[in-house]
Write an enzyme that holds these catalytic residues in place. Structure first.
Site, mmCIF file in Angstrom:
data_model
loop_
_atom_site.group_PDB
_atom_site.id
_atom_site.type_symbol
_atom_site.label_atom_id
_atom_site.label_comp_id
_atom_site.label_asym_id
_atom_site.label_seq_id
_atom_site.Cartn_x
_atom_site.Cartn_y
_atom_site.Cartn_z
ATOM 1 N NE ARG A 241 -4.674 -1.256 -3.314
ATOM 2 C CZ ARG A 241 -5.745 -2.056 -3.386
ATOM 3 N NH1 ARG A 241 -6.944 -1.570 -3.222
ATOM 4 N NH2 ARG A 241 -5.597 -3.337 -3.597
ATOM 5 N NE ARG B 159 -10.903 10.973 10.770
ATOM 6 C CZ ARG B 159 -11.416 11.422 9.628
ATOM 7 N NH1 ARG B 159 -10.632 11.600 8.573
ATOM 8 N NH2 ARG B 159 -12.685 11.713 9.523
ATOM 9 C CB THR C 270 -15.816 16.663 7.249
ATOM 10 O OG1 THR C 270 -15.971 15.452 6.519
ATOM 11 C CG2 THR C 270 -15.143 17.706 6.402
ATOM 12 C CB SER D 296 -19.097 18.941 6.775
ATOM 13 O OG SER D 296 -19.440 17.620 7.153
ATOM 14 C CG ASP D 297 -23.096 16.713 7.566
ATOM 15 O OD1 ASP D 297 -21.917 16.669 7.982
ATOM 16 O OD2 ASP D 297 -23.723 15.701 7.249
ATOM 17 C CG HIS E 255 -1.594 -1.299 1.458
ATOM 18 N ND1 HIS E 255 -1.188 -2.187 2.421
ATOM 19 C CD2 HIS E 255 -2.622 -1.898 0.806
ATOM 20 C CE1 HIS E 255 -1.944 -3.275 2.374
ATOM 21 N NE2 HIS E 255 -2.808 -3.133 1.409
HETATM 22 N N1 HPA Z 1 -21.376 10.451 8.901
HETATM 23 C C1 HPA Z 1 -20.125 9.973 8.887
HETATM 24 N N2 HPA Z 1 -19.074 10.710 8.603
HETATM 25 C C2 HPA Z 1 -19.274 12.009 8.309
HETATM 26 C C3 HPA Z 1 -20.544 12.563 8.297
HETATM 27 C C4 HPA Z 1 -21.635 11.737 8.612
HETATM 28 O O1 HPA Z 1 -22.792 12.171 8.622
HETATM 29 N N3 HPA Z 1 -20.420 13.875 7.945
HETATM 30 C C5 HPA Z 1 -19.106 14.093 7.761
HETATM 31 N N4 HPA Z 1 -18.407 12.974 7.975
#
Ligand code: HPA
Length: 246
Positions: free
Chosen positions: A47, A91, A94, A213-214, A8
């Site tokens: 890869r 690491r 998001t 991010s959300d 790898h």
């Molecule tokens: N789930 C897993 N990993 C993530 C998410 C999620 O909703 N959003 C950003 N990384």
């Protein structure tokens, strides 16, 4: 016989710095190398899992993609720790917000990483292991975040094996996200528990830093511009942490 190159990572231990930053996306690794490091050389492309080593404020730092999920970061972090003499992996990723205390754009530092994965079973422990970040990285990172006046939360994250869950048939209070949130878990991502376990087993150091991010409970999400700004904050935090550690 040396343990490298591996299937790898086609490189030698000399190619890597003692600290490796790991975004999930290899093109993110390239972006970080090109925009935050100087004198960059590419050290891996097997890869397309691109890896680079360069200089940040006079100190060598590497950056390499981890891929998505615990099996993928499990492979790369195992090899970096055990075959390439890497001491620290940070690491940078998001995460989806779970706790009401966490707002989108926040930086989250993963002090602990709960998981629904079976990765830990390989260690044959006679009880439940608690995957935690390394204090030697967590402590400077937390101080730096305060100094930088970042909107930052430090606590548990969830490393989930599942991105597309099948919870809709359950009542909302029994859905996985709600249950983890009830335990104070800040955010969900998919890699850190494997990283923390591999670091523990190898006697090395690990930390996960995330931008939110959300938000999986409130349904909010960030615009591309907001994501870029919080990414820059997180990267500065990660790179300054890399400077602060041996
Ligand atoms: N789930 C897993 N990993 C993530 C998410 C999620 O909703 N959003 C950003 N990384």
């Amino acid at each position: 016989m040396p343990n490298y190159p591996t299937p790898h990572i086609k490189a030698t231990p000399q190619d890597f710095a003692k600290t490796v930053l790991m975004p999930g996306d290899p093109l993110r690794a390239k972006f970080i190398a090109e925009n935050f490091l100087e004198n960059v050389t590419q050290v891996n492309s097997v890869r397309n899992m691109l890896g680079f080593t360069g200089i940040y404020k006079g100190k060598p730092v590497s950056v390499m993609g981890s891929g998505m999920g615990m099996p993928s970061i499990g492979i790369y972090s195992y090899e970096l720790y055990n075959f390439f003499d890497v001491e620290n992996i940070i690491r940078v990723g998001t995460a989806g917000g779970l706790s009401e205390k966490v707002k989108i754009r926040d930086v989250v530092i993963g002090m602990g990483a709960c998981t629904n994965s079976n990765f830990v079973k390989q260690f044959h422990l006679p009880g439940d292991f608690a995957p935690t970040a390394s204090w030697e990285l967590l402590e400077p990172c937390a101080s730096l975040a305060k100094e930088m006046k970042l909107s930052c939360k430090i606590g548990n994250v969830l490393s989930s094996d599942v991105f597309y869950g099948d919870d809709e048939a359950l009542p909302p209070e029994l859905r996985s996200n709600a249950l983890w949130a009830k335990m104070g878990v800040l955010a969900v991502e998919m890699e850190s528990a494997a990283l923390y376990m591999n670091a523990a087993r190898a006697g090395k150091k690990a930390l996960g830093i995330f931008t939110v991010s959300d938000h999986l409970i409130t349904g909010e999400s960030t615009t591309a511009e907001e994501r870029q700004n919080s990414f820059t904050d997180m990267m500065q935090l990660a790179l300054e942490t890399a400077l602060a550690v041996e």
